[in-house]
Design an enzyme around this catalytic site. Structure first.
Site, PDB file in Angstrom:
ATOM      1  N   LEU A  12       0.773  -1.356   0.011  1.00  9.02           N
ATOM      2  CA  LEU A  12      -0.183  -0.156  -0.509  1.00  9.02           C
ATOM      3  C   LEU A  12       1.146   1.439   0.346  1.00  9.02           C
ATOM      4  CD1 LEU A  12      -3.427   0.276  -0.279  1.00  9.02           C
ATOM      5  CD2 LEU A  12      -3.456   0.616   2.488  1.00  9.02           C
ATOM      6  N   ASP A  13       0.827   1.750  -0.458  1.00  7.94           N
ATOM      7  CA  ASP A  13       1.713   3.486  -1.415  1.00  7.94           C
ATOM      8  C   ASP A  13       1.773   4.147   0.246  1.00  7.94           C
ATOM      9  OD1 ASP A  13       1.825   2.454  -3.574  1.00  7.94           O
ATOM     10  OD2 ASP A  13       0.998   3.699  -4.180  1.00  7.94           O
ATOM     11  N   PRO A  14       3.536   4.579  -0.066  1.00 10.46           N
ATOM     12  CA  PRO A  14       2.465   5.635   1.309  1.00 10.46           C
ATOM     13  C   PRO A  14       1.586   6.803   1.482  1.00 10.46           C
ATOM     14  CG  PRO A  14       5.037   5.533   0.416  1.00 10.46           C
ATOM     15  CD  PRO A  14       4.010   4.985  -0.395  1.00 10.46           C
ATOM     16  N   LEU A  15       0.982   7.554   0.257  1.00 11.89           N
ATOM     17  CA  LEU A  15       0.391   8.418  -0.072  1.00 11.89           C
ATOM     18  C   LEU A  15      -1.023   7.814   0.355  1.00 11.89           C
ATOM     19  CD1 LEU A  15       1.970  11.439  -2.199  1.00 11.89           C
ATOM     20  CD2 LEU A  15       1.697  10.827   0.090  1.00 11.89           C
ATOM     21  N   ALA A  16      -1.144   6.413   0.338  1.00 15.44           N
ATOM     22  CA  ALA A  16      -2.623   6.130   0.484  1.00 15.44           C
ATOM     23  C   ALA A  16      -2.882   5.106   2.201  1.00 15.44           C
ATOM     24  CB  ALA A  16      -2.590   4.700  -0.111  1.00 15.44           C
TER      25      ALA A  16
END
Length: 296
Positions: A42-46
């Site tokens: 899961l992306d850091p911005l998610a």
């Protein structure tokens, strides 16, 4: 500690950092050395649902990667960034702002089996190197298109008239990039766009109702109470049937032997001795073979 901790991952934290946070909580609680892995980047911005596998559950992490996911995400129209989210600089703009009716009409074109090109800023490898490393170094990144399935796309309420942004809920197959989906929807509407909000609400059988915050994780670790939020290993296998074993049959599977003459439907099953998982098995023509054995 064998099972699943489901984190509600906050913004700014990478999946590997989340695994490290769980390891710290285990150490703080004196639980001893435990293998830990995550069930889907899961992306850091998610933000949102990140399944963390502990102990024998790590043997099912690959199966979790293959599961369907659900996301809420917002597309901001008029600007495309190099990362396709709000982290990267704007590389192109458009004055076009679509109407809600146009968005709803376009979504049908992105529902079902589709082909998409992953973002250049992704963890996919090109000639042995991560695509995002190449992109950050200023190198041109060409990724192969991939087949994915969008099971459903549902718009959230929005005002009439030209839209600056819209929020959607997506139920997608493994391998789907929401940032690419947002890019392609915006382009199909004759404009450009990027993702400004991304939250995973479900990964396989695990939803936000199962998830704990990072602060709660720390609190449980310090209080030696992590087991209170630990879901059993078999929670990741609720979608497959159970196969009850006798003690002799369980012993044979644990030795890697094939069971013959078993009356069960073909396909994957969770083999159990009483309530204890013995193995993930494949049944074919009344024969049972081990896919993944568990040391429980």
């Amino acid at each position: 500690m064998n099972g699943w901790l489901i984190l509600d991952k906050p913004l700014g934290l990478g999946s590997t950092q989340a695994v490290s946070a769980v390891k710290r909580a285990l150490r703080a609680g004196g639980y001893g050395k435990t293998k830990v892995g995550h069930g889907g980047t899961l992306d850091p911005l998610a933000s949102g649902v990140l399944p963390i596998a502990l102990g024998e559950a790590t043997k099912l992490a690959g199966r979790m990667l293959d599961s369907d996911k659900r996301y809420d995400f917002t597309i901001r129209f008029g600007e495309e960034t190099d990362t396709l989210d709000s982290e990267g600089p704007v590389i192109a703009t458009s004055a076009v702002r679509p109407a809600r009716a146009a968005v709803e009409a376009a979504l049908a074109r992105f529902t079902g089996p589709i082909v998409q090109v992953p973002p250049a800023y992704s963890a996919l490898k090109v000639d042995g190197r991560r695509a995002y490393d190449l992109a950050r170094a200023g190198e041109e990144v060409t990724l192969k298109s991939r087949d994915v399935t969008i099971h459903s796309l549902t718009p959230h309420p929005a005002a009439d008239g030209a839209l600056e942004e819209i929020t959607l809920t997506a139920h997608v197959s493994k391998g789907t990039y929401i940032r690419s989906l947002a890019r392609d929807i915006a382009r199909a509407l004759g404009t450009l766009g990027h993702v400004t909000y991304l939250r995973r609400t479900k990964a396989g059988p695990f939803g936000l109702s199962h998830a704990i915050s990072l602060d709660k994780l720390t609190e449980l670790g310090n209080g030696r109470a992590l087991e209170h939020s630990l879901l059993p290993l078999r929670a990741a296998l609720d979608d497959i049937p159970a196969l009850s074993l006798s003690p002799d049959q369980a012993g044979a599977l644990r030795q890697g032997r094939v069971l013959a003459g078993i009356a069960a439907d073909d396909g994957l099953c969770l083999a159990l001795l009483a309530d204890v998982p013995v193995a993930l098995v494949d049944v074919a023509d009344r024969e049972v073979r081990v896919v993944r054995g568990f040391n429980l």
